[in-house]
Design an enzyme around this catalytic site. Sequence first.
Site, PDB file in Angstrom:
ATOM      1  CB  ALA A  87      66.482  59.179   1.563  1.00 27.79           C
ATOM      2  N   GLY A  96      69.194  56.198  -1.493  1.00 29.30           N
ATOM      3  CA  GLY A  96      67.835  55.893  -1.935  1.00 29.30           C
ATOM      4  C   GLY A  96      67.680  56.000  -3.449  1.00 29.30           C
ATOM      5  CD  GLU A 116      68.398  52.083  -0.490  1.00 26.65           C
ATOM      6  OE1 GLU A 116      68.262  53.299  -0.212  1.00 26.65           O
ATOM      7  OE2 GLU A 116      68.375  51.198   0.363  1.00 26.65           O
ATOM      8  CD  GLU A 148      72.348  54.583   1.834  1.00 29.10           C
ATOM      9  OE1 GLU A 148      73.446  54.093   1.465  1.00 29.10           O
ATOM     10  OE2 GLU A 148      71.280  54.385   1.237  1.00 29.10           O
TER      11      GLU A 148
END
Length: 257
Positions: free
Chosen positions: A65, A108, A111, A131
């Site tokens: 992200a 992300g 993911e 993260e």
Amino acid sequence: MAYQSILVEQRGAVTLVTLNRPEALNALNGQILSELLDAMAAFDKDTSQGCAVITGSERAFAAGADIKEMQSQGFASMYGHDFFAGWDAFTRTRKPVIAAVAGYALGGGCELAMMCDFILAADNAKFGQPEIKLAVSPGMGGSQRLTRAVGKAKAMEMCLTGRMIDAAEAERAGLVARIVPAAGLVEEAMKTAATIAGMAPLAVLANKEMVNAAYETTLTQGVQFERRLFHALFGTADQKEGMTAFVEKRPGNWTGK
Ligand code: CO8
């Protein structure tokens, strides 16, 4: 919708979506999310399209992200706006989506790859949930999907240390379906997608739905669900065509009915 952060191309019955923010190693921000959701909704609706491939660059599928977008956010804005909840819609795509991962698939990015139906990895792929190094955690399903894919021990180690795994380790652990040379990744993914797109469309939807049900049900419920869908496929014209074509030693000619 005109896209700025993704490229979308149709090749026959396959839609190729390329994440295209090279300056940020394809970090996933709000714009990429809305563009990807728009592209996937259009793909799902388009009856000429049977399978999609999502890829990045040879250096990065997506490095997570967008940290710069999240940096100044607080609890109220993240929770209040249910930040990134839109990614859930991605997983409701009914037709198959293959992640073709080269380079970094981190946070992300890992993911997103796991939200796809399966991952083809280039030999230079690296997967990780780093993260924790930013004092946060996976937030797009990584702690759940990674654990289901590779088991608790490896998922826990990856989430707690941020350690990346390479393509070979990812394949051994069951995270990826196959490893292919980086230079041929997209071509191989497109070939695999074309194979899927060449199957009877209703059978494709049913096969995807029943494999996914294995994540959500007990064995007995899952087997029952499979059997009901299997029975239902005998109500399709394509089942008659498929079995007749086999007996007549010719390829099936699908109508999607
Ligand atoms: N966000 C924003 N920008 C990024 C990101 C990112 N995740 N990753 C890389 N970039 C940018 C860098 O800032 C750099 O930009 P600039 O040139 O302007 O400084 C550019 O991309 C190139 O990156 P590097 O110079 O760092 O390239 P290296 O080859 O040296 O390193 C790495 C590559 C190892 C991939 C490194 O960039 C890195 O560690 N990136 C961050 C990886 C990471 O921590 N990812 C997890 C992010 S958090 C997350 O994903 C949470 C998911 C859940 C959110 C959902 C909430 C509901």
